[in-house]
Design a protein around this motif. Structure first.
Motif, mmCIF file in Angstrom:
data_model
loop_
_atom_site.group_PDB
_atom_site.id
_atom_site.type_symbol
_atom_site.label_atom_id
_atom_site.label_comp_id
_atom_site.label_asym_id
_atom_site.label_seq_id
_atom_site.Cartn_x
_atom_site.Cartn_y
_atom_site.Cartn_z
ATOM 1 N N VAL A 100 0.783 -1.031 -0.157
ATOM 2 C CA VAL A 100 0.018 -0.343 0.307
ATOM 3 C C VAL A 100 1.080 1.173 -0.084
ATOM 4 N N LEU A 101 1.828 1.091 0.185
ATOM 5 C CA LEU A 101 2.904 2.365 1.042
ATOM 6 C C LEU A 101 3.664 2.444 -0.178
ATOM 7 N N GLY A 102 4.221 2.010 -1.255
ATOM 8 C CA GLY A 102 4.066 1.622 -2.601
ATOM 9 C C GLY A 102 3.337 2.383 -3.769
ATOM 10 N N ALA A 103 2.196 1.566 -3.100
ATOM 11 C CA ALA A 103 1.025 1.748 -4.229
ATOM 12 C C ALA A 103 1.227 3.795 -4.263
ATOM 13 N N LEU A 104 1.539 3.982 -2.727
ATOM 14 C CA LEU A 104 1.130 5.977 -2.090
ATOM 15 C C LEU A 104 2.360 6.264 -2.960
ATOM 16 N N ILE A 105 3.290 5.835 -3.332
ATOM 17 C CA ILE A 105 4.563 6.303 -3.872
ATOM 18 C C ILE A 105 4.283 6.719 -4.815
ATOM 19 N N LEU A 106 3.059 5.554 -5.560
ATOM 20 C CA LEU A 106 3.951 5.453 -7.115
ATOM 21 C C LEU A 106 2.582 6.655 -7.664
ATOM 22 N N VAL B 77 1.963 8.913 -6.062
ATOM 23 C CA VAL B 77 2.332 10.377 -6.718
ATOM 24 C C VAL B 77 3.293 10.515 -7.576
ATOM 25 N N PHE B 78 4.128 9.456 -8.282
ATOM 26 C CA PHE B 78 4.882 10.189 -9.282
ATOM 27 C C PHE B 78 3.272 9.635 -11.034
ATOM 28 N N LEU B 79 2.706 9.384 -10.616
ATOM 29 C CA LEU B 79 2.024 8.673 -11.936
ATOM 30 C C LEU B 79 0.801 9.852 -12.417
ATOM 31 N N ALA B 80 0.954 10.334 -11.100
ATOM 32 C CA ALA B 80 -0.663 11.521 -10.675
ATOM 33 C C ALA B 80 -0.372 12.520 -12.241
ATOM 34 N N GLU B 81 1.077 12.849 -11.943
ATOM 35 C CA GLU B 81 1.320 14.334 -12.898
ATOM 36 C C GLU B 81 1.412 13.896 -14.661
ATOM 37 N N LEU B 82 1.509 12.026 -14.924
ATOM 38 C CA LEU B 82 1.451 11.680 -16.417
ATOM 39 C C LEU B 82 0.218 11.684 -16.179
ATOM 40 N N LEU B 83 -0.586 10.558 -15.411
ATOM 41 C CA LEU B 83 -1.991 9.540 -15.953
ATOM 42 C C LEU B 83 -3.341 11.038 -15.902
ATOM 43 N N GLY B 84 -2.652 11.554 -14.532
ATOM 44 C CA GLY B 84 -4.333 12.079 -14.480
ATOM 45 C C GLY B 84 -4.236 11.958 -13.042
ATOM 46 N N PHE B 85 -5.198 12.768 -12.627
ATOM 47 C CA PHE B 85 -5.918 12.332 -10.951
ATOM 48 C C PHE B 85 -6.968 10.741 -11.319
ATOM 49 N N ARG B 86 -7.438 10.999 -12.695
ATOM 50 C CA ARG B 86 -8.656 10.159 -11.989
ATOM 51 C C ARG B 86 -8.413 8.701 -12.480
ATOM 52 N N GLY C 98 -6.741 3.859 -10.986
ATOM 53 C CA GLY C 98 -5.440 2.532 -10.404
ATOM 54 C C GLY C 98 -5.535 1.694 -9.097
ATOM 55 N N PHE C 99 -4.996 2.902 -8.398
ATOM 56 C CA PHE C 99 -4.757 3.115 -6.856
ATOM 57 C C PHE C 99 -5.732 2.233 -6.041
ATOM 58 N N LEU C 100 -6.762 2.828 -5.898
ATOM 59 C CA LEU C 100 -8.133 2.148 -5.475
ATOM 60 C C LEU C 100 -8.015 0.595 -5.910
ATOM 61 N N LEU C 101 -8.638 0.290 -7.363
ATOM 62 C CA LEU C 101 -8.481 -0.812 -8.000
ATOM 63 C C LEU C 101 -7.528 -1.998 -7.377
ATOM 64 N N PHE C 102 -6.282 -1.403 -7.219
ATOM 65 C CA PHE C 102 -5.126 -2.402 -6.721
ATOM 66 C C PHE C 102 -5.522 -2.619 -5.060
ATOM 67 N N VAL C 103 -4.997 -1.054 -4.033
ATOM 68 C CA VAL C 103 -5.832 -1.888 -3.248
ATOM 69 C C VAL C 103 -6.800 -2.101 -2.359
ATOM 70 N N ILE D 91 -11.282 22.867 -7.032
ATOM 71 C CA ILE D 91 -10.200 22.461 -7.161
ATOM 72 C C ILE D 91 -8.998 21.935 -7.919
ATOM 73 N N HIS D 92 -7.927 22.139 -8.204
ATOM 74 C CA HIS D 92 -6.961 21.501 -8.993
ATOM 75 C C HIS D 92 -6.506 19.856 -9.038
ATOM 76 N N LEU D 93 -6.890 19.057 -10.134
ATOM 77 C CA LEU D 93 -6.235 18.643 -9.629
ATOM 78 C C LEU D 93 -5.508 18.373 -11.714
ATOM 79 N N PRO D 94 -4.931 17.167 -11.409
ATOM 80 C CA PRO D 94 -4.156 17.004 -12.154
ATOM 81 C C PRO D 94 -4.334 17.258 -13.721
ATOM 82 N N PHE D 95 -4.471 16.658 -15.013
ATOM 83 C CA PHE D 95 -4.842 16.181 -16.162
ATOM 84 C C PHE D 95 -3.858 15.379 -16.461
ATOM 85 N N ALA D 96 -4.132 14.355 -17.167
ATOM 86 C CA ALA D 96 -2.798 13.250 -18.084
ATOM 87 C C ALA D 96 -2.251 14.689 -18.887
ATOM 88 N N THR D 97 -1.170 13.943 -19.013
ATOM 89 C CA THR D 97 -0.264 14.648 -20.180
ATOM 90 C C THR D 97 0.227 13.267 -21.662
#
Length: 158
Positions: free
Chosen positions: A83-89, A91-100, A105-110, A143-149
């Motif tokens: 779960v800690l690894g998924a949280l760290i991942l 953080v790094f993927l949110a700016e790339l893939l977007g929040f949604r 993916g995070f919720l499905l995994f956890v 509130i601004h949430l990241p979009f996919a890039t």
């Protein structure tokens, strides 16, 4: 047990000092009242005092053995680390893939992995949690949430 308590107390003390120092960078008081640095400073100061009192009580108190089951079992430790690894991942993927997509993916995994929920429940909660949270925070609260890039995800509006 005392060593564990001392370590945790020192971590809280260090965190409170860090927040107090960070609050100095913010304006303490404005012409209309307390500024953005006022409450973080005082909350961190209260936490530091309470932690110091707790550390003194732990240091001066009798030694206690670790209670049975204090450390998690091997399988529970793997769950915690995953779960800690998924949280760290996340953080790094949110700016790339977007929040949604990242939250989905995070919720499905956890939920399906360490949470051991059934697939229908995991999918339902993950979709509601990712797209529902985005709608609540971005659309309703502004509130601004990241979009996919990534190009094709960006074209989909994610």
């Amino acid at each position: 047990m005392r060593l564990v308590y001392l370590f945790i107390g020192l971590a809280f003390l260090a965190m409170s000092v860090y927040v107090m120092v960070g609050a100095f960078a913010l304006e303490y008081y404005t012409p209309i009242g307390p500024g953005p640095g006022f409450f973080p400073f005082w909350l961190a100061a209260i936490l530091a005092v309470l932690t110091a009192v707790w550390l003194v009580r732990v240091y001066m108190g009798p030694r206690e053995p670790l209670p049975e089951g204090f450390f998690p079992s091997r399988s529970a430790g793997v769950q915690i680390i995953s779960v800690l690894g998924a949280l760290i991942l996340f953080v790094f993927l949110a700016e790339l893939l977007g929040f949604r997509i990242t939250m989905l993916g995070f919720l499905l995994f956890v939920l399906y992995g360490p949470g051991r929920q059934s697939a229908p429940i995991s999918i339902t909660i993950a979709i509601a949690g990712s797209f529902g949270a985005y709608y609540l925070f971005h659309d309703l609260l502004g509130i601004h949430l990241p979009f996919a890039t990534i190009g094709f995800l960006e074209n989909l509006g994610l």
